[in-house]
Design a protein around this motif. Structure first.
Motif, PDB file in Angstrom:
ATOM      1  N   PRO A  40      61.760  43.883  58.322  1.00 50.16           N
ATOM      2  CA  PRO A  40      62.578  44.272  57.159  1.00 50.16           C
ATOM      3  C   PRO A  40      62.979  45.744  57.244  1.00 50.16           C
ATOM      4  N   PRO A  41      64.167  46.074  56.757  1.00 49.78           N
ATOM      5  CA  PRO A  41      64.578  47.484  56.756  1.00 49.78           C
ATOM      6  C   PRO A  41      63.702  48.296  55.821  1.00 49.78           C
ATOM      7  N   TYR A  42      63.672  49.599  56.060  1.00 42.92           N
ATOM      8  CA  TYR A  42      62.889  50.492  55.216  1.00 42.92           C
ATOM      9  C   TYR A  42      63.824  51.551  54.653  1.00 42.92           C
ATOM     10  N   LEU A  43      63.856  51.662  53.334  1.00 43.65           N
ATOM     11  CA  LEU A  43      64.687  52.656  52.649  1.00 43.65           C
ATOM     12  C   LEU A  43      63.752  53.697  52.043  1.00 43.65           C
ATOM     13  N   GLN A  44      63.547  54.786  52.754  1.00 39.73           N
ATOM     14  CA  GLN A  44      62.530  55.759  52.372  1.00 39.73           C
ATOM     15  C   GLN A  44      63.078  56.781  51.390  1.00 39.73           C
ATOM     16  N   SER A  45      62.469  56.864  50.209  1.00 40.98           N
ATOM     17  CA  SER A  45      62.853  57.863  49.218  1.00 40.98           C
ATOM     18  C   SER A  45      62.265  59.216  49.618  1.00 40.98           C
ATOM     19  N   ARG A  46      62.607  60.247  48.859  1.00 46.94           N
ATOM     20  CA  ARG A  46      62.062  61.569  49.163  1.00 46.94           C
ATOM     21  C   ARG A  46      60.547  61.607  49.006  1.00 46.94           C
ATOM     22  N   SER A  47      59.995  60.751  48.148  1.00 46.38           N
ATOM     23  CA  SER A  47      58.548  60.705  47.968  1.00 46.38           C
ATOM     24  C   SER A  47      57.872  59.791  48.978  1.00 46.38           C
ATOM     25  N   GLY A  48      58.664  59.133  49.836  1.00 47.18           N
ATOM     26  CA  GLY A  48      58.103  58.240  50.838  1.00 47.18           C
ATOM     27  C   GLY A  48      58.049  56.787  50.422  1.00 47.18           C
ATOM     28  N   ARG A  49      58.486  56.478  49.212  1.00 45.79           N
ATOM     29  CA  ARG A  49      58.442  55.098  48.718  1.00 45.79           C
ATOM     30  C   ARG A  49      59.570  54.269  49.306  1.00 45.79           C
ATOM     31  N   ASP A  50      59.303  52.988  49.542  1.00 50.52           N
ATOM     32  CA  ASP A  50      60.327  52.076  50.059  1.00 50.52           C
ATOM     33  C   ASP A  50      61.150  51.523  48.897  1.00 50.52           C
ATOM     34  N   LEU A  51      62.467  51.776  48.927  1.00 53.08           N
ATOM     35  CA  LEU A  51      63.363  51.351  47.857  1.00 53.08           C
ATOM     36  C   LEU A  51      64.017  49.999  48.123  1.00 53.08           C
ATOM     37  N   ALA A  52      63.672  49.360  49.243  1.00 49.44           N
ATOM     38  CA  ALA A  52      64.381  48.150  49.657  1.00 49.44           C
ATOM     39  C   ALA A  52      64.316  47.046  48.603  1.00 49.44           C
ATOM     40  N   ALA A  53      63.149  46.831  48.006  1.00 52.60           N
ATOM     41  CA  ALA A  53      63.008  45.737  47.040  1.00 52.60           C
ATOM     42  C   ALA A  53      63.830  45.986  45.778  1.00 52.60           C
ATOM     43  N   GLU A  54      64.081  47.262  45.454  1.00 51.51           N
ATOM     44  CA  GLU A  54      64.833  47.587  44.236  1.00 51.51           C
ATOM     45  C   GLU A  54      66.344  47.504  44.445  1.00 51.51           C
ATOM     46  N   PHE A  55      66.776  47.570  45.704  1.00 48.16           N
ATOM     47  CA  PHE A  55      68.212  47.583  45.992  1.00 48.16           C
ATOM     48  C   PHE A  55      68.518  46.584  47.119  1.00 48.16           C
ATOM     49  N   PRO A  56      68.414  45.282  46.816  1.00 43.77           N
ATOM     50  CA  PRO A  56      68.601  44.254  47.849  1.00 43.77           C
ATOM     51  C   PRO A  56      69.944  44.322  48.577  1.00 43.77           C
ATOM     52  N   PRO A  57      71.083  44.609  47.911  1.00 44.42           N
ATOM     53  CA  PRO A  57      72.345  44.663  48.661  1.00 44.42           C
ATOM     54  C   PRO A  57      72.348  45.751  49.737  1.00 44.42           C
ATOM     55  N   ILE A  58      71.724  46.888  49.446  1.00 45.36           N
ATOM     56  CA  ILE A  58      71.663  47.960  50.434  1.00 45.36           C
ATOM     57  C   ILE A  58      70.705  47.578  51.558  1.00 45.36           C
ATOM     58  N   ALA A  59      69.565  47.005  51.202  1.00 45.76           N
ATOM     59  CA  ALA A  59      68.609  46.572  52.229  1.00 45.76           C
ATOM     60  C   ALA A  59      69.254  45.551  53.165  1.00 45.76           C
ATOM     61  N   ALA A  60      70.020  44.612  52.604  1.00 54.54           N
ATOM     62  CA  ALA A  60      70.670  43.598  53.434  1.00 54.54           C
ATOM     63  C   ALA A  60      71.694  44.226  54.375  1.00 54.54           C
ATOM     64  N   ALA A  61      72.414  45.233  53.893  1.00 61.10           N
ATOM     65  CA  ALA A  61      73.407  45.896  54.739  1.00 61.10           C
ATOM     66  C   ALA A  61      72.737  46.677  55.866  1.00 61.10           C
ATOM     67  N   VAL A  62      71.629  47.342  55.574  1.00 63.59           N
ATOM     68  CA  VAL A  62      70.904  48.090  56.613  1.00 63.59           C
ATOM     69  C   VAL A  62      70.316  47.126  57.635  1.00 63.59           C
ATOM     70  N   ALA A  63      69.892  45.953  57.180  1.00 59.08           N
ATOM     71  CA  ALA A  63      69.319  44.964  58.100  1.00 59.08           C
ATOM     72  C   ALA A  63      70.320  44.511  59.152  1.00 59.08           C
ATOM     73  N   ARG A  64      71.612  44.629  58.856  1.00 57.68           N
ATOM     74  CA  ARG A  64      72.639  44.204  59.818  1.00 57.68           C
ATOM     75  C   ARG A  64      72.978  45.293  60.848  1.00 57.68           C
ATOM     76  N   LEU A  65      72.428  46.487  60.672  1.00 58.29           N
ATOM     77  CA  LEU A  65      72.686  47.575  61.622  1.00 58.29           C
ATOM     78  C   LEU A  65      71.851  47.381  62.888  1.00 58.29           C
ATOM     79  N   PRO A  66      72.234  48.017  63.993  1.00 56.74           N
ATOM     80  CA  PRO A  66      71.447  47.903  65.226  1.00 56.74           C
ATOM     81  C   PRO A  66      70.022  48.412  65.028  1.00 56.74           C
ATOM     82  N   ALA A  67      69.056  47.707  65.546  1.00 58.14           N
ATOM     83  CA  ALA A  67      67.655  48.107  65.424  1.00 58.14           C
ATOM     84  C   ALA A  67      67.450  49.480  66.067  1.00 58.14           C
ATOM     85  N   GLY A  68      66.777  50.348  65.352  1.00 58.86           N
ATOM     86  CA  GLY A  68      66.521  51.688  65.854  1.00 58.86           C
ATOM     87  C   GLY A  68      67.446  52.744  65.298  1.00 58.86           C
TER      88      GLY A  68
END
Length: 283
Positions: A40-68
């Motif tokens: 699963p993609p990781y959306l790291q906030s400034r505090s280090g928290r993963d925001l992926a679960a709170e913003f599914p459309p953004i997480a899904a878009a990042v998941a389609r990017l090349p790994a790495g």
């Protein structure tokens, strides 16, 4: 890297001499987006928290990017023709129910698949960012940026009504240093000069420290920073004979309300808004 606040947009040679890249400053959540292939993609906030679960459309878009691929970006919301920071604070269900548009506006690339690029100059990283996102559709897109200071100032004014806050200005030759930007990244926040009514003073009548100000739109703000000695002297002279007894304000503590109106000019910046006292109105 976090930019330092400045009160003026630097000239094109005003940082480290390598040139300046001027980017639009947007109002959102800072987010480092990690594309991780089958993980699963990781959306790291400034505090280090993963925001992926709170913003599914953004997480899904990042998941389609090349790994790495790793992007430094601003996670933003858009509603009724403006960037709407308050929408980011709502639940994902509430945003989905009202079809709030979300975006990930990338301003830097930290890694390409199999390659850490943080030691490259910003100008080179910008070219790599544009290449990496050339065929990537919204909601991911690169931030508007230019090396032309006049163009950047024009953008800032033209897009003010959309909620663009100001400019982030970065030395074109700067590498990405995780522990801080020093003075090679700076941020300029656009301010509005407004008239306000002085409702009360904080501090003694002879040396006021701050003012309780009511803007014409009804907002009540405490002036910041502390009044300068010259400002305090002028305010003390103007409020002489206009002050009531000290009262306890629930937000601002002990204040002395004015018994007669007094108008002031202030600059209002930021979120939450800060009012900086400029001068008393002569009229």
């Amino acid at each position: 890297m976090r930019p330092a606040a400045v009160t003026a947009v630097p000239p094109t040679d005003g940082l480290d001499g390598s040139g300046v890249l001027y980017e639009l400053k947007l109002d959102g959540f800072r987010c480092v987006a990690f594309a991780r292939g089958e993980r699963p993609p990781y959306l790291q906030s400034r505090s280090g928290r993963d925001l992926a679960a709170e913003f599914p459309p953004i997480a899904a878009a990042v998941a389609r990017l090349p790994a790495g691929l790793v992007l430094d970006a601003e996670l933003v919301a858009w509603r009724e023709g403006r960037f709407a920071f308050e929408e980011l604070l709502r639940t994902r269900q509430a945003r989905a129910a009202e079809s709030t548009a979300l975006g990930l506006i990338a301003f830097d690339v930290l890694a390409l698949p199999g390659r850490d690029v943080r030691r490259l100059p910003l100008a080179d990283r910008r070219r790599l960012l544009l290449a990496a996102l050339a065929d990537v559709p919204p909601p991911i897109q690169p931030v508007m940026a230019t090396t032309d200071r006049v163009e950047a100032l024009t953008w800032m004014e033209q897009l003010a009504d959309t909620g663009v806050e100001g400019l982030v200005c970065k030395a074109a030759g700067s590498t990405y240093r995780p522990r801080g930007a020093g003075r090679v990244w700076v941020k300029y926040r656009r301010s509005d000069t407004l008239d306000a009514t002085v409702r009360a003073v904080v501090g003694s009548a002879a040396r006021p420290e701050a003012l309780v100000l009511e803007l014409d739109d009804g907002r009540v703000l405490l002036s910041s920073p502390r009044l300068t000695p010259v400002q305090a002297g002028r305010v003390a002279e103007a409020v002489h004979g206009r002050l009531g007894r000290t009262v306890r304000d629930p937000e601002h503590g002990s204040v002395r309300p004015l018994t007669a109106p007094l108008r002031a000019e202030v600059t209002v910046t930021g979120r939450p808004p800060t009012a900086t006292f400029v001068r008393l109105r002569g009229d």
